[in-house]
Design a protein around this motif. Structure first.
Motif, PDB file in Angstrom:
ATOM      1  N   LYS A   1       3.972   7.227  -0.172  1.00  0.00           N
ATOM      2  CA  LYS A   1       3.802   5.868   0.151  1.00  0.00           C
ATOM      3  C   LYS A   1       3.747   5.021  -0.946  1.00  0.00           C
ATOM      4  O   LYS A   1       3.850   3.909  -1.188  1.00  0.00           O
ATOM      5  CB  LYS A   1       2.487   5.418   1.036  1.00  0.00           C
ATOM      6  CG  LYS A   1       2.313   6.024   2.361  1.00  0.00           C
ATOM      7  CD  LYS A   1       3.406   5.099   3.159  1.00  0.00           C
ATOM      8  CE  LYS A   1       3.487   5.662   4.706  1.00  0.00           C
ATOM      9  NZ  LYS A   1       4.347   5.037   5.277  1.00  0.00           N
ATOM     10  N   GLU A   2       3.404   5.820  -2.187  1.00  0.00           N
ATOM     11  CA  GLU A   2       3.515   5.098  -3.580  1.00  0.00           C
ATOM     12  C   GLU A   2       3.553   6.119  -4.600  1.00  0.00           C
ATOM     13  O   GLU A   2       3.334   7.282  -4.627  1.00  0.00           O
ATOM     14  CB  GLU A   2       1.900   4.299  -3.882  1.00  0.00           C
ATOM     15  CG  GLU A   2       0.799   5.182  -3.602  1.00  0.00           C
ATOM     16  CD  GLU A   2      -0.818   4.585  -3.641  1.00  0.00           C
ATOM     17  OE1 GLU A   2      -0.382   3.408  -3.324  1.00  0.00           O
ATOM     18  OE2 GLU A   2      -1.589   5.190  -4.277  1.00  0.00           O
ATOM     19  N   LEU A   3       4.260   5.517  -5.808  1.00  0.00           N
ATOM     20  CA  LEU A   3       4.264   6.360  -7.165  1.00  0.00           C
ATOM     21  C   LEU A   3       3.454   5.927  -8.078  1.00  0.00           C
ATOM     22  O   LEU A   3       3.173   4.604  -8.399  1.00  0.00           O
ATOM     23  CB  LEU A   3       5.485   6.097  -7.647  1.00  0.00           C
ATOM     24  CG  LEU A   3       6.290   6.983  -8.913  1.00  0.00           C
ATOM     25  CD1 LEU A   3       6.319   8.472  -8.455  1.00  0.00           C
ATOM     26  CD2 LEU A   3       7.661   6.118  -9.375  1.00  0.00           C
ATOM     27  N   LYS A   4       2.677   6.810  -8.717  1.00  0.00           N
ATOM     28  CA  LYS A   4       1.493   6.540  -9.653  1.00  0.00           C
ATOM     29  C   LYS A   4       1.978   6.973 -10.834  1.00  0.00           C
ATOM     30  O   LYS A   4       2.749   7.780 -11.084  1.00  0.00           O
ATOM     31  CB  LYS A   4       0.105   7.170  -9.178  1.00  0.00           C
ATOM     32  CG  LYS A   4      -0.414   6.455  -8.019  1.00  0.00           C
ATOM     33  CD  LYS A   4      -1.878   7.275  -7.457  1.00  0.00           C
ATOM     34  CE  LYS A   4      -2.456   6.559  -6.302  1.00  0.00           C
ATOM     35  NZ  LYS A   4      -3.787   7.233  -6.067  1.00  0.00           N
TER      36      LYS A   4
ATOM     37  N   ASN B   1      -2.600   7.085 -13.084  1.00  0.00           N
ATOM     38  CA  ASN B   1      -2.951   6.909 -11.716  1.00  0.00           C
ATOM     39  C   ASN B   1      -2.715   5.627 -11.269  1.00  0.00           C
ATOM     40  O   ASN B   1      -3.091   5.049 -10.223  1.00  0.00           O
ATOM     41  CB  ASN B   1      -4.303   7.325 -11.492  1.00  0.00           C
ATOM     42  CG  ASN B   1      -4.427   8.885 -11.263  1.00  0.00           C
ATOM     43  OD1 ASN B   1      -3.198   9.656 -11.068  1.00  0.00           O
ATOM     44  ND2 ASN B   1      -5.414   9.419 -11.696  1.00  0.00           N
ATOM     45  N   GLN B   2      -2.335   4.429 -12.220  1.00  0.00           N
ATOM     46  CA  GLN B   2      -1.754   3.049 -11.690  1.00  0.00           C
ATOM     47  C   GLN B   2      -0.391   3.196 -10.821  1.00  0.00           C
ATOM     48  O   GLN B   2       0.399   3.892 -11.099  1.00  0.00           O
ATOM     49  CB  GLN B   2      -1.259   2.514 -13.069  1.00  0.00           C
ATOM     50  CG  GLN B   2      -1.164   0.921 -12.586  1.00  0.00           C
ATOM     51  CD  GLN B   2      -0.881  -0.058 -14.011  1.00  0.00           C
ATOM     52  OE1 GLN B   2      -1.481   0.453 -14.884  1.00  0.00           O
ATOM     53  NE2 GLN B   2      -0.310  -1.081 -13.547  1.00  0.00           N
ATOM     54  N   VAL B   3      -0.716   2.365  -9.912  1.00  0.00           N
ATOM     55  CA  VAL B   3       0.277   2.517  -8.979  1.00  0.00           C
ATOM     56  C   VAL B   3       1.526   1.755  -9.454  1.00  0.00           C
ATOM     57  O   VAL B   3       1.350   0.366  -9.903  1.00  0.00           O
ATOM     58  CB  VAL B   3       0.110   1.822  -7.530  1.00  0.00           C
ATOM     59  CG1 VAL B   3       1.145   1.874  -6.512  1.00  0.00           C
ATOM     60  CG2 VAL B   3      -1.182   2.688  -6.890  1.00  0.00           C
TER      61      VAL B   3
ATOM     62  N   GLN C   1       5.449   0.689  -4.584  1.00  0.00           N
ATOM     63  CA  GLN C   1       4.994   1.393  -3.231  1.00  0.00           C
ATOM     64  C   GLN C   1       6.325   1.382  -2.248  1.00  0.00           C
ATOM     65  O   GLN C   1       7.463   0.883  -2.611  1.00  0.00           O
ATOM     66  CB  GLN C   1       4.421   0.126  -2.511  1.00  0.00           C
ATOM     67  CG  GLN C   1       2.751  -0.126  -3.283  1.00  0.00           C
ATOM     68  CD  GLN C   1       2.170  -1.439  -2.847  1.00  0.00           C
ATOM     69  OE1 GLN C   1       2.853  -2.187  -2.157  1.00  0.00           O
ATOM     70  NE2 GLN C   1       0.973  -1.218  -2.859  1.00  0.00           N
TER      71      GLN C   1
END
Length: 165
Positions: free
Chosen positions: A97-100, A158-160, A163
């Motif tokens: 759902k997201e790339l960090k 770990n910051q997105v 999305q």
């Protein structure tokens, strides 16, 4: 490769050109195909009727009937083990759902746009960290919903970054 049977027993399987080893012991057997999903196996003078009842290649699982008894089998290989050590399992990678950001750094480029369909392994963000350029790739096929960073942004671990739908 590892095979987990009925969520209990785990077997280490090595397949060679002409051999199969289970838990580092070579296994000798004769196999006769009886159909697309059926085999007859002879091992240590014992006969086994084997039927592939169901399988899911994406999840690497199968339901196998051996002499009337049904077994649930799941397979993992060295890549699954590596993903697990990195805190990612194959199932979650497919449902991304997201790339960090895997590390703190500077966003050098974003060669993708919102709404774009991307394929697994495609470069999404180029991140400079410790004077090295790192291409952050798509963990699965997906469509980009929103890009949350811009070129030149400093990001934390770990910051997105992106999305997905």
């Amino acid at each position: 490769m590892k095979a987990k049977v009925n969520d209990k027993e785990i077997f280490e399987i090595t397949v060679g050109k002409d051999t199969i080893q289970i838990d580092n012991q070579e296994v000798l057997f004769d196999i006769e195909e009886l159909g697309e999903r059926n085999l007859h196996v002879l091992h240590h003078n014992k006969s086994y009727e084997v039927e592939l009842v169901a399988h899911n290649s994406e999840e690497k699982t199968a339901q196998v009937k051996v002499n009337g008894n049904i077994y649930q089998v799941s397979l993992t290989d060295q890549f699954d083990d590596l993903l697990k050590k990195m805190g990612i399992d194959a199932a979650s990678a497919r449902k991304v759902k997201e790339l960090k950001a895997p590390m703190p750094g500077l966003v050098l480029s974003l060669p993708v746009t919102e709404g774009q369909e991307v394929i697994k392994g495609q470069g999404l963000v180029v991140l400079e960290a410790m004077k090295m350029e790192n291409s952050i790739k798509a963990p699965a096929d997906a469509t980009i919903k929103k890009i949350l960073v811009n070129q030149g942004d400093k990001v934390e671990k770990n910051q997105v970054l992106i999305q997905f739908h």
